[in-house]
Design a protein around this motif. Structure first.
Motif, PDB file in Angstrom:
ATOM      1  N   ASP A 189     -13.664  -8.582   7.259  1.00 55.97           N
ATOM      2  CA  ASP A 189     -12.707  -7.641   6.686  1.00 55.97           C
ATOM      3  C   ASP A 189     -11.479  -7.436   7.578  1.00 55.97           C
ATOM      4  O   ASP A 189     -11.504  -7.726   8.783  1.00 55.97           O
ATOM      5  N   ARG A 190     -10.442  -6.896   6.970  1.00 62.84           N
ATOM      6  CA  ARG A 190      -9.216  -6.481   7.687  1.00 62.84           C
ATOM      7  C   ARG A 190      -9.526  -5.171   8.432  1.00 62.84           C
ATOM      8  O   ARG A 190     -10.093  -4.242   7.821  1.00 62.84           O
ATOM      9  N   PRO A 191      -9.172  -5.048   9.723  1.00 59.92           N
ATOM     10  CA  PRO A 191      -9.403  -3.776  10.426  1.00 59.92           C
ATOM     11  C   PRO A 191      -8.615  -2.649   9.753  1.00 59.92           C
ATOM     12  O   PRO A 191      -7.454  -2.843   9.373  1.00 59.92           O
ATOM     13  N   GLY A 192      -9.255  -1.487   9.598  1.00 61.79           N
ATOM     14  CA  GLY A 192      -8.561  -0.325   9.007  1.00 61.79           C
ATOM     15  C   GLY A 192      -8.171  -0.539   7.555  1.00 61.79           C
ATOM     16  O   GLY A 192      -7.221   0.083   7.067  1.00 61.79           O
ATOM     17  N   HIS A 193      -8.901  -1.393   6.875  1.00 58.47           N
ATOM     18  CA  HIS A 193      -8.547  -1.790   5.503  1.00 58.47           C
ATOM     19  C   HIS A 193      -8.534  -0.590   4.548  1.00 58.47           C
ATOM     20  O   HIS A 193      -9.582   0.029   4.316  1.00 58.47           O
ATOM     21  N   ASP A 194      -7.391  -0.271   3.973  1.00 63.31           N
ATOM     22  CA  ASP A 194      -7.305   0.834   3.001  1.00 63.31           C
ATOM     23  C   ASP A 194      -8.114   0.472   1.765  1.00 63.31           C
ATOM     24  O   ASP A 194      -7.999  -0.632   1.227  1.00 63.31           O
ATOM     25  N   ARG A 195      -8.910   1.448   1.303  1.00 55.96           N
ATOM     26  CA  ARG A 195      -9.856   1.161   0.215  1.00 55.96           C
ATOM     27  C   ARG A 195      -9.175   1.107  -1.151  1.00 55.96           C
ATOM     28  O   ARG A 195      -9.461   0.268  -1.973  1.00 55.96           O
ATOM     29  N   ARG A 196      -8.300   2.065  -1.381  1.00 56.74           N
ATOM     30  CA  ARG A 196      -7.702   2.106  -2.742  1.00 56.74           C
ATOM     31  C   ARG A 196      -6.287   2.673  -2.705  1.00 56.74           C
ATOM     32  O   ARG A 196      -6.032   3.664  -2.009  1.00 56.74           O
ATOM     33  N   TYR A 197      -5.383   2.015  -3.431  1.00 61.37           N
ATOM     34  CA  TYR A 197      -4.055   2.570  -3.705  1.00 61.37           C
ATOM     35  C   TYR A 197      -3.911   2.721  -5.209  1.00 61.37           C
ATOM     36  O   TYR A 197      -4.380   1.868  -5.970  1.00 61.37           O
ATOM     37  N   ALA A 198      -3.240   3.805  -5.631  1.00 63.28           N
ATOM     38  CA  ALA A 198      -2.929   3.981  -7.053  1.00 63.28           C
ATOM     39  C   ALA A 198      -1.704   4.868  -7.144  1.00 63.28           C
ATOM     40  O   ALA A 198      -1.584   5.844  -6.403  1.00 63.28           O
ATOM     41  N   ILE A 199      -0.802   4.510  -8.014  1.00 65.68           N
ATOM     42  CA  ILE A 199       0.476   5.233  -8.127  1.00 65.68           C
ATOM     43  C   ILE A 199       0.520   6.053  -9.412  1.00 65.68           C
ATOM     44  O   ILE A 199       0.198   5.550 -10.493  1.00 65.68           O
ATOM     45  N   ASP A 200       0.929   7.307  -9.251  1.00 64.94           N
ATOM     46  CA  ASP A 200       1.245   8.148 -10.410  1.00 64.94           C
ATOM     47  C   ASP A 200       2.754   7.989 -10.650  1.00 64.94           C
ATOM     48  O   ASP A 200       3.568   8.506  -9.885  1.00 64.94           O
ATOM     49  N   ALA A 201       3.097   7.269 -11.707  1.00 65.31           N
ATOM     50  CA  ALA A 201       4.520   6.951 -11.950  1.00 65.31           C
ATOM     51  C   ALA A 201       5.117   7.820 -13.051  1.00 65.31           C
ATOM     52  O   ALA A 201       6.064   7.412 -13.727  1.00 65.31           O
ATOM     53  N   THR A 202       4.593   9.031 -13.206  1.00 68.24           N
ATOM     54  CA  THR A 202       5.101   9.866 -14.315  1.00 68.24           C
ATOM     55  C   THR A 202       6.506  10.410 -14.029  1.00 68.24           C
ATOM     56  O   THR A 202       7.296  10.592 -14.943  1.00 68.24           O
ATOM     57  N   LYS A 203       6.831  10.622 -12.739  1.00 72.26           N
ATOM     58  CA  LYS A 203       8.161  11.193 -12.449  1.00 72.26           C
ATOM     59  C   LYS A 203       9.273  10.224 -12.855  1.00 72.26           C
ATOM     60  O   LYS A 203      10.253  10.624 -13.494  1.00 72.26           O
ATOM     61  N   ILE A 204       9.123   8.969 -12.502  1.00 74.91           N
ATOM     62  CA  ILE A 204      10.195   8.005 -12.810  1.00 74.91           C
ATOM     63  C   ILE A 204      10.308   7.792 -14.331  1.00 74.91           C
ATOM     64  O   ILE A 204      11.404   7.605 -14.868  1.00 74.91           O
ATOM     65  N   GLU A 205       9.196   7.895 -15.017  1.00 71.36           N
ATOM     66  CA  GLU A 205       9.254   7.758 -16.479  1.00 71.36           C
ATOM     67  C   GLU A 205       9.973   8.975 -17.093  1.00 71.36           C
ATOM     68  O   GLU A 205      10.858   8.831 -17.935  1.00 71.36           O
ATOM     69  N   ARG A 206       9.599  10.150 -16.606  1.00 72.63           N
ATOM     70  CA  ARG A 206      10.157  11.390 -17.150  1.00 72.63           C
ATOM     71  C   ARG A 206      11.640  11.528 -16.814  1.00 72.63           C
ATOM     72  O   ARG A 206      12.459  11.807 -17.676  1.00 72.63           O
ATOM     73  N   GLU A 207      12.002  11.258 -15.560  1.00 77.40           N
ATOM     74  CA  GLU A 207      13.378  11.566 -15.123  1.00 77.40           C
ATOM     75  C   GLU A 207      14.347  10.400 -15.276  1.00 77.40           C
ATOM     76  O   GLU A 207      15.545  10.605 -15.428  1.00 77.40           O
TER      77      GLU A 207
END
Ligand code: NAD
Ligand code: DAU
Length: 367
Positions: free
Chosen positions: A291-309
């Motif tokens: 494995d990669r040292p310090g491997h981040d388990r999960r990323y997920a983006i809430d993109a509601t602001k860019i859609e709304r604005e």
């Protein structure tokens, strides 16, 4: 003042952005790029004679050069992509990341401030400095955590992510202290054409086509939120026109997938699109490595602001975007050959030799 200056436009996202911007006739564009291992003028061959396009070979840490580029071309905006961008490289050699991603951003911000002071009041009002950042600055998520929003606290875990977080903090401070009209976008993992094959998706495609092992780090259950690069380019263009200075906008693809799912989907696509491949089924090439040292388990983006604005949302699903991507790699083998010789081979050996074989097994690699 109708043109823009882009930094890092010979890289993956910057290159796609330059092609998109000029292809849409959005105005003149100057591309300032150092041409590191990740910069490739082949990507820009189709626009090199475009009268609206200028290439400047140079380093964003070179204050004199940056000031000269701004003074000569009088841009209405700076779009800052240039960075050291690969997490694994930042683990093996963090120094270049601090230099380009922190000092480089600082140099650009100072130059932009000085340049803006030379503009008329009207032109100052319209001037923008857009910094392209990453979701990695927010750290890592547990499986059921809500996705990253613009108010999620920063918690970077890799030298790369820390350097991007520092860059974002400088951008923020130049807005509050000096009133530089900045915009920041934090996006998730991009994929698509012209992606350098050190990153997961292009690495797996090029390895599978060559019958080489497909190295999945650890258990392969890490999750990324995949964003088709052209969707990202459209988001940046939209934020540049409609974004509010001082604001940040998260940009995501609404496509959370584990690495295992990504690689299996790619293998199935290659089985279909290269039916006479001697390596079919391509999934037989999958290998689990250390494995990669310090491997981040999960990323997920809430993109509601860019859609709304701003009114932006991604157009590609993961299935449509991935198919386009694989088809592009099948049709552009020369581009791949151009970037996978010389120093690329040294990198492959530096990053992967310790992950496989007896040494890696001793260190805990999954077989
Ligand atoms: P890349 O590594 O493909 O390209 C980086 C480009 O910057 C190259 O053309 C390189 O030559 C240039 N560059 C590097 N150091 C420079 C310097 N000192 N001066 C001038 N030019 C220099 O990167 P990318 O994947 O296209 O990423 C672009 C930006 O988007 C980066 O800021 C990255 O942090 C961010 N980002 C990338 C992703 C992704 O999935 N690729 C996701 C989120 C954010
Ligand atoms: O989230 C945005 C970030 O996405 C950007 O800020 C970075 O610039 C960009 O490189 C990317 O970072 P990742 O580390 O998520 O991307 P990478 O393609 O290196 O790895 C994606 C996942 O796949 C990650 O969990 C590590 C794993 N992986 C990667 C490689 C290269 C493997 O399992 N095997 C591999 O050989």
């Amino acid at each position: 003042m109708n043109g823009i200056v882009v930094t890092g436009g010979a890289g993956f996202i910057g290159g796609n952005f330059v092609l998109h911007w000029l292809g849409q006739g959005l105005g003149p564009l100057v591309n300032l790029d150092k041409l590191t291992y990740a910069g490739n003028l082949q990507t820009l061959a189709s626009v090199q004679d475009n009268p609206g396009y200028t290439f400047v070979h140079g380093d964003i840490c070179d204050a004199e050069l940056v000031a000269k580029v701004f003074a000569e071309h009088k841009p209405r905006a700076i779009v800052h992509f240039a960075a050291e961008s690969h997490v694994d490289r930042s683990i093996l050699g963090p120094e270049a990341f601090l230099k380009t991603n922190i000092d480089g951003t600082f140099t650009l911000l100072q130059a932009a401030r000085n340049y803006m002071a030379t503009l008329s009041e009207e032109d100052q009002k319209n001037f923008r400095f857009l910094a392209v950042s990453t979701d990695e600055v927010y750290g890592t998520l547990e499986p059921n955590d809500p996705a990253f929003s613009e108010t999620t606290p920063y918690a970077p875990n890799s030298p790369y992510a820390a350097s991007k977080a520092a860059s974002d903090m400088l951008v923020r401070a130049w807005f509050h202290t000096y009133k530089l009209p900045v915009l920041t976008t934090n996006c998730s993992n991009n994929y698509g054409p012209y992606h350098f094959p050190e990153k997961l998706i292009p690495l797996m495609i090029t390895h599978a086509l060559a019958g080489k092992p497909l190295p999945i780090y650890g258990d392969g259950l890490q999750v990324r939120d995949w964003l088709y690069v052209i969707d990202h380019c459209k988001a940046i263009a939209a934020v540049l026109e409609k974004g509010t200075p001082g604001e940040t906008y998260n940009v995501g693809g609404n496509n959370q997938r584990t690495n295992k799912e990504v690689v299996h989907t790619l293998c199935a696509l290659l089985d279909e699109l290269v039916p006479d491949s001697p390596y079919k089924p391509h999934a037989q090439l999958i290998t689990s490595v250390k494995d990669r040292p310090g491997h981040d388990r999960r990323y997920a983006i809430d993109a509601t602001k860019i859609e709304r604005e701003i009114g932006w949302k991604p157009e590609e699903t993961f299935e449509t975007g991935l198919r386009k991507t694989v088809e592009w790699y099948l049709a552009n083998k020369e581009w791949v050959e151009g970037v996978t010789s010389g120093s690329y081979q040294q990198w492959m050996s530096a990053n992967y030799s310790h992950r496989t074989g007896a040494a890696a097994e001793k260190a805990g690699a999954v077989k």
